[in-house]
Design a protein around this motif. Structure first.
Motif, PDB file in Angstrom:
ATOM      1  N   ARG A  93      36.055  -5.975  19.313  1.00 52.45           N
ATOM      2  CA  ARG A  93      37.517  -5.925  19.231  1.00 52.45           C
ATOM      3  C   ARG A  93      38.139  -7.058  20.039  1.00 52.45           C
ATOM      4  N   ASP A  94      37.633  -7.296  21.245  1.00 52.89           N
ATOM      5  CA  ASP A  94      38.185  -8.354  22.098  1.00 52.89           C
ATOM      6  C   ASP A  94      37.933  -9.733  21.506  1.00 52.89           C
ATOM      7  N   THR A  95      36.719  -9.959  20.988  1.00 50.55           N
ATOM      8  CA  THR A  95      36.392 -11.248  20.382  1.00 50.55           C
ATOM      9  C   THR A  95      37.249 -11.480  19.148  1.00 50.55           C
ATOM     10  N   CYS A  96      37.436 -10.451  18.332  1.00 45.42           N
ATOM     11  CA  CYS A  96      38.309 -10.574  17.161  1.00 45.42           C
ATOM     12  C   CYS A  96      39.718 -10.943  17.589  1.00 45.42           C
ATOM     13  N   GLY A  97      40.214 -10.330  18.630  1.00 42.29           N
ATOM     14  CA  GLY A  97      41.550 -10.656  19.125  1.00 42.29           C
ATOM     15  C   GLY A  97      41.672 -12.113  19.523  1.00 42.29           C
ATOM     16  N   ARG A  98      40.680 -12.619  20.232  1.00 44.41           N
ATOM     17  CA  ARG A  98      40.705 -14.034  20.642  1.00 44.41           C
ATOM     18  C   ARG A  98      40.574 -14.955  19.434  1.00 44.41           C
ATOM     19  N   LEU A  99      39.689 -14.585  18.502  1.00 45.19           N
ATOM     20  CA  LEU A  99      39.522 -15.378  17.291  1.00 45.19           C
ATOM     21  C   LEU A  99      40.812 -15.403  16.488  1.00 45.19           C
ATOM     22  N   TYR A 100      41.432 -14.259  16.303  1.00 45.34           N
ATOM     23  CA  TYR A 100      42.650 -14.202  15.509  1.00 45.34           C
ATOM     24  C   TYR A 100      43.758 -15.035  16.143  1.00 45.34           C
ATOM     25  N   GLN A 101      43.863 -15.010  17.463  1.00 42.59           N
ATOM     26  CA  GLN A 101      44.863 -15.847  18.131  1.00 42.59           C
ATOM     27  C   GLN A 101      44.625 -17.315  17.807  1.00 42.59           C
ATOM     28  N   ALA A 102      43.363 -17.745  17.896  1.00 39.56           N
ATOM     29  CA  ALA A 102      43.020 -19.144  17.610  1.00 39.56           C
ATOM     30  C   ALA A 102      43.280 -19.475  16.140  1.00 39.56           C
ATOM     31  N   LEU A 103      42.914 -18.572  15.237  1.00 44.84           N
ATOM     32  CA  LEU A 103      43.158 -18.803  13.808  1.00 44.84           C
ATOM     33  C   LEU A 103      44.644 -18.923  13.515  1.00 44.84           C
ATOM     34  N   PHE A 104      45.440 -18.060  14.120  1.00 49.20           N
ATOM     35  CA  PHE A 104      46.881 -18.076  13.868  1.00 49.20           C
ATOM     36  C   PHE A 104      47.506 -19.386  14.348  1.00 49.20           C
ATOM     37  N   ILE A 105      47.026 -19.911  15.449  1.00 47.08           N
ATOM     38  CA  ILE A 105      47.533 -21.190  15.957  1.00 47.08           C
ATOM     39  C   ILE A 105      47.204 -22.313  14.970  1.00 47.08           C
ATOM     40  N   GLU A 106      45.979 -22.319  14.454  1.00 48.83           N
ATOM     41  CA  GLU A 106      45.523 -23.375  13.555  1.00 48.83           C
ATOM     42  C   GLU A 106      46.083 -23.239  12.139  1.00 48.83           C
ATOM     43  N   ALA A 107      46.408 -22.035  11.734  1.00 49.09           N
ATOM     44  CA  ALA A 107      46.771 -21.772  10.344  1.00 49.09           C
ATOM     45  C   ALA A 107      48.096 -22.400   9.946  1.00 49.09           C
ATOM     46  N   GLU A 108      48.130 -22.847   8.715  1.00 48.53           N
ATOM     47  CA  GLU A 108      49.371 -23.322   8.119  1.00 48.53           C
ATOM     48  C   GLU A 108      50.269 -22.141   7.779  1.00 48.53           C
ATOM     49  N   ARG A 109      49.627 -21.039   7.353  1.00 44.29           N
ATOM     50  CA  ARG A 109      50.373 -19.840   6.972  1.00 44.29           C
ATOM     51  C   ARG A 109      49.621 -18.606   7.464  1.00 44.29           C
ATOM     52  N   VAL A 110      50.372 -17.621   7.949  1.00 43.90           N
ATOM     53  CA  VAL A 110      49.824 -16.322   8.355  1.00 43.90           C
ATOM     54  C   VAL A 110      50.643 -15.247   7.656  1.00 43.90           C
ATOM     55  N   VAL A 111      49.928 -14.329   6.977  1.00 48.57           N
ATOM     56  CA  VAL A 111      50.591 -13.252   6.243  1.00 48.57           C
ATOM     57  C   VAL A 111      49.980 -11.929   6.673  1.00 48.57           C
ATOM     58  N   ARG A 112      50.830 -10.982   7.041  1.00 49.75           N
ATOM     59  CA  ARG A 112      50.382  -9.619   7.346  1.00 49.75           C
ATOM     60  C   ARG A 112      50.525  -8.806   6.060  1.00 49.75           C
ATOM     61  N   ILE A 113      49.446  -8.109   5.691  1.00 53.68           N
ATOM     62  CA  ILE A 113      49.455  -7.293   4.480  1.00 53.68           C
ATOM     63  C   ILE A 113      49.578  -5.830   4.879  1.00 53.68           C
ATOM     64  N   TRP A 114      50.536  -5.161   4.300  1.00 47.90           N
ATOM     65  CA  TRP A 114      50.746  -3.738   4.558  1.00 47.90           C
ATOM     66  C   TRP A 114      50.787  -3.057   3.200  1.00 47.90           C
ATOM     67  N   TYR A 115      49.703  -2.399   2.844  1.00 50.04           N
ATOM     68  CA  TYR A 115      49.579  -1.688   1.569  1.00 50.04           C
ATOM     69  C   TYR A 115      49.974  -2.561   0.389  1.00 50.04           C
ATOM     70  N   GLY A 116      49.400  -3.773   0.364  1.00 49.45           N
ATOM     71  CA  GLY A 116      49.587  -4.679  -0.756  1.00 49.45           C
ATOM     72  C   GLY A 116      50.820  -5.544  -0.704  1.00 49.45           C
ATOM     73  N   ILE A 117      51.663  -5.354   0.289  1.00 51.02           N
ATOM     74  CA  ILE A 117      52.885  -6.147   0.420  1.00 51.02           C
ATOM     75  C   ILE A 117      52.701  -7.133   1.556  1.00 51.02           C
ATOM     76  N   GLY A 118      52.970  -8.399   1.275  1.00 49.24           N
ATOM     77  CA  GLY A 118      52.799  -9.443   2.274  1.00 49.24           C
ATOM     78  C   GLY A 118      54.058  -9.710   3.064  1.00 49.24           C
ATOM     79  N   GLU A 119      53.885  -9.844   4.369  1.00 49.70           N
ATOM     80  CA  GLU A 119      54.982 -10.219   5.261  1.00 49.70           C
ATOM     81  C   GLU A 119      54.591 -11.535   5.916  1.00 49.70           C
ATOM     82  N   HIS A 120      55.327 -12.594   5.631  1.00 49.23           N
ATOM     83  CA  HIS A 120      55.003 -13.914   6.171  1.00 49.23           C
ATOM     84  C   HIS A 120      55.381 -13.952   7.650  1.00 49.23           C
ATOM     85  N   ILE A 121      54.384 -14.215   8.485  1.00 47.86           N
ATOM     86  CA  ILE A 121      54.596 -14.299   9.928  1.00 47.86           C
ATOM     87  C   ILE A 121      54.782 -15.753  10.335  1.00 47.86           C
ATOM     88  N   LYS A 122      54.027 -16.619   9.684  1.00 52.86           N
ATOM     89  CA  LYS A 122      54.088 -18.053  10.001  1.00 52.86           C
ATOM     90  C   LYS A 122      53.982 -18.836   8.704  1.00 52.86           C
TER      91      LYS A 122
END
Length: 130
Positions: A101-130
């Motif tokens: 869980r901790d490693t995933c958290g650190r990885l996700y933080q790094a991925l979000f920084i590098e990503a051009e786009r970040v989308v949170r999916i909630w039951y098939g609906i996308g919410e653009h975060i970045k």
């Protein structure tokens, strides 16, 4: 690089596959390819499965290695990365589960920084975060 995050069984894969319709797509589930496949879009899902095979005691090294590998893969294909949100405030009892869980958290933080786009999916609906 585009990152899609959501809970288990929240429709992440279906959402992404609708987005890449009409493109030549390669999908990797729980593995990190040794070489870049020939495709327009490379979809990497369930990186958590790959992380379990690594030494999570050295999570900084693991995250750095993974980011380097992803940047190499991105040279040939557009990357769509699907990850599972596993935090939600629950602290696992087992040490390995906490490390994951901790490693995933650190990885996700790094991925979000590098990503051009970040989308949170909630039951098939996308919410653009970045």
């Amino acid at each position: 690089m585009h990152v899609f995050i959501g809970g288990a069984y929240n429709g992440k894969t279906n959402y992404v596959m609708r987005k890449v319709e009409g493109h030549k797509v390669a999908v990797m589930d729980g593995v990190l390819p040794e070489f870049s496949p020939t495709c327009d879009v490379l979809v990497l899902k369930n990186l958590e499965k790959w992380l379990v095979t690594q030494n999570l005691e050295e999570d900084d090294i693991v995250v750095a290695h993974l980011l380097t590998r992803l940047k190499t893969l991105e040279e040939n294909c557009t990357l769509y990365i699907i990850v599972t949100d596993m935090g939600r405030g629950v602290v696992p009892m087992e040490k390995q589960a906490r490390l994951l869980r901790d490693t995933c958290g650190r990885l996700y933080q790094a991925l979000f920084i590098e990503a051009e786009r970040v989308v949170r999916i909630w039951y098939g609906i996308g919410e653009h975060i970045k």
